[in-house]
Design an enzyme around this catalytic site. Structure first.
Site, PDB file in Angstrom:
ATOM      1  N   SER A 176     -32.381  10.362  -1.957  1.00  0.00           N
ATOM      2  CA  SER A 176     -32.213   9.596  -0.723  1.00  0.00           C
ATOM      3  C   SER A 176     -32.226  10.441   0.541  1.00  0.00           C
ATOM      4  CB  SER A 176     -30.927   8.777  -0.790  1.00  0.00           C
ATOM      5  OG  SER A 176     -29.824   9.578  -1.142  1.00  0.00           O
ATOM      6  N   HIS A 204     -34.594   3.947  -3.773  1.00  0.00           N
ATOM      7  CA  HIS A 204     -35.605   4.163  -2.727  1.00  0.00           C
ATOM      8  C   HIS A 204     -37.038   4.111  -3.247  1.00  0.00           C
ATOM      9  CE1 HIS A 204     -32.581   5.259   0.272  1.00  0.00           C
ATOM     10  NE2 HIS A 204     -31.945   5.809  -0.751  1.00  0.00           N
ATOM     11  N   LYS A 236     -32.599  -2.185   0.247  1.00  0.00           N
ATOM     12  CA  LYS A 236     -33.574  -1.279   0.874  1.00  0.00           C
ATOM     13  C   LYS A 236     -34.931  -1.968   0.975  1.00  0.00           C
ATOM     14  CE  LYS A 236     -30.388   2.272   0.205  1.00  0.00           C
ATOM     15  NZ  LYS A 236     -29.531   2.868  -0.787  1.00  0.00           N
TER      16      LYS A 236
END
Ligand SMILES: *Cc1c(COP(=O)(O)O)cnc(C)c1O
Length: 382
Positions: A176, A204, A236
């Site tokens: 990240s 991610h 996300k």
């Protein structure tokens, strides 16, 4: 308590004090924050779905259909057919038999690791794993060992010494704060060789990597035998909220019985599940969002290299610029802000000492002009 004040003073002096900015705008690349208009490069809304009209409508319709609060935990009566449908769609999306929704990624990681491991077991974690994975290891009370970042042979060396114990290997898929991708094929092979389970948190990677947005495991074509425990978050690239674990029937049924952060919390609102279902469809079908991201990333890396900035080895929308010194990172952030650019400066303990960085992130909603504006502002801020 006097120790609170002393610690706050120490944090300020070390340029490690954290404070919040107040936003007055919807999620997006153009934001109104602390009373100023800014171009943002610090969101994890990589595909630009957080404020997509179809996703917003799904949530509105969901609230009208289900109400706002879910009223109870999943095991009492908070588990609606909307949650259930989302779980089935996530299982199909990840190519796993089952998926289980959690209220947040933080809770999923704490819940899964602590349910699977206990005293006497071993948890092996990449040195740069997300805080929630480390906290999960601590909560489990298993013996925790950190291995060198993205290094399968360092992992193998540690695993060899514990050949007779139960072992769980845990890694971020995309890291990240660095943006690099874990060497999953090597980690999977090493884990199998040593009878260890592999858990990958691809918070991610989902939506961004893989032809259909299936993340690291799609990019590397790794099945459930390679990665038996797969974590994704919905806050996300999905642009909504929540998280999921995907794996075998047995894993999911076990977690429903044992994962305390699953059992003892209110189910996320069904309307949020409806929004996530809408965003899952967009994420899988609108390939142009991933292609656009890749083009913006290339443009940025080319431009930043020309300016002599220190890029990290990342092919993802997380493109940190390594600055080193905490004070320098904060002052660059400030100069960028004066030019209308919002970027977060990431400092210890989120990253190792001496590696403060500007964490630039891109969204499919950014334009080529936005990237040029960013590069020009960076040049002025050096
Ligand atoms: C953001 C993040 C989480 C936490 O997910 P939330 O849903 O925001 O709690 C977990 N793991 C990684 C790698 C993350 O980046």
């Amino acid at each position: 308590m006097p120790k609170l004040q002393a610690e706050l003073v120490r944090l300020k002096q070390a340029h490690l004090y954290r404070s919040r900015r107040i936003s007055d705008s919807a999620t997006g690349v153009c934001v109104h924050i602390d009373g100023q208009k800014r171009l943002s490069f610090c969101s994890n809304d990589y595909l630009g779905l957080a404020n997509h009209p179809v996703v917003v409508k799904a949530m509105q319709a969901g609230a009208a259909r289900w109400g706002v609060g879910s009223g109870a935990s999943h095991l009492v009566n908070g588990h609606t057919s909307a949650h259930h449908a989302l779980e089935e769609e996530l299982a199909a999306f990840t190519g796993r038999p089952r998926a289980l929704l959690f209220s947040t990624g933080y809770m999923a990681n704490m819940g899964v690791i602590a349910a699977l491991c206990g005293r006497g077991d071993y948890v092996f974690e990449d040195r740069l794993n997300h805080a929630s994975l480390l906290d999960g290891g601590l909560l489990s009370q298993a013996r925790m060992q950190r291995f060198a970042h993205a290094d399968a042979s360092a992992l193998a060396e540690k695993l060899t010494k514990q050949d007779n114990s139960e072992k769980l290997v845990v890694t971020d898929g995309v890291f990240s704060m660095d943006g690099d991708i874990a060497p999953l094929p090597a980690l999977a092979a090493t884990s199998k060789q040593h009878n260890a389970w592999l858990m990958v948190d691809d918070a991610h990677g989902f939506g961004v990597l893989g032809k259909n947005g299936g993340g690291c495991v799609e990019q590397f074509a790794l099945g459930i035998d390679d990665v038996p425990i797969l974590i994704g978050t919905l806050g996300k690239a999905f642009g909504t909220f929540g998280a999921f674990v995907a794996g075998s029937e047995e894993l999911i049924e076990y977690l429903i019985q044992k994962a305390r952060p699953y059992i003892y919390t209110t189910a996320l609102p069904a309307a949020v599940a409806e929004a996530s279902r809408a965003s899952l469809t967009l994420l899988q079908t609108e390939h142009w969002r991933r292609e656009k991201l890749q083009a913006l990333i290339k443009q940025f890396r080319r431009g930043a290299a020309e300016l002599g900035l220190e890029l990290m080895a990342s092919e993802t929308p997380i493109q940190p610029l390594l600055i080193g010194d905490n004070h320098k990172a904060m002052s660059m952030r400030q100069k960028l802000q004066q030019q209308g650019i919002l970027i977060s400066a990431i400092r210890p303990p989120t990253v190792p000492d001496g590696t403060a960085r500007l964490r630039v992130t891109f969204s499919a909603e950014h334009t080529e002009d936005n990237v040029n504006h960013l590069l020009a502002a960076l040049e002025q801020s050096l």
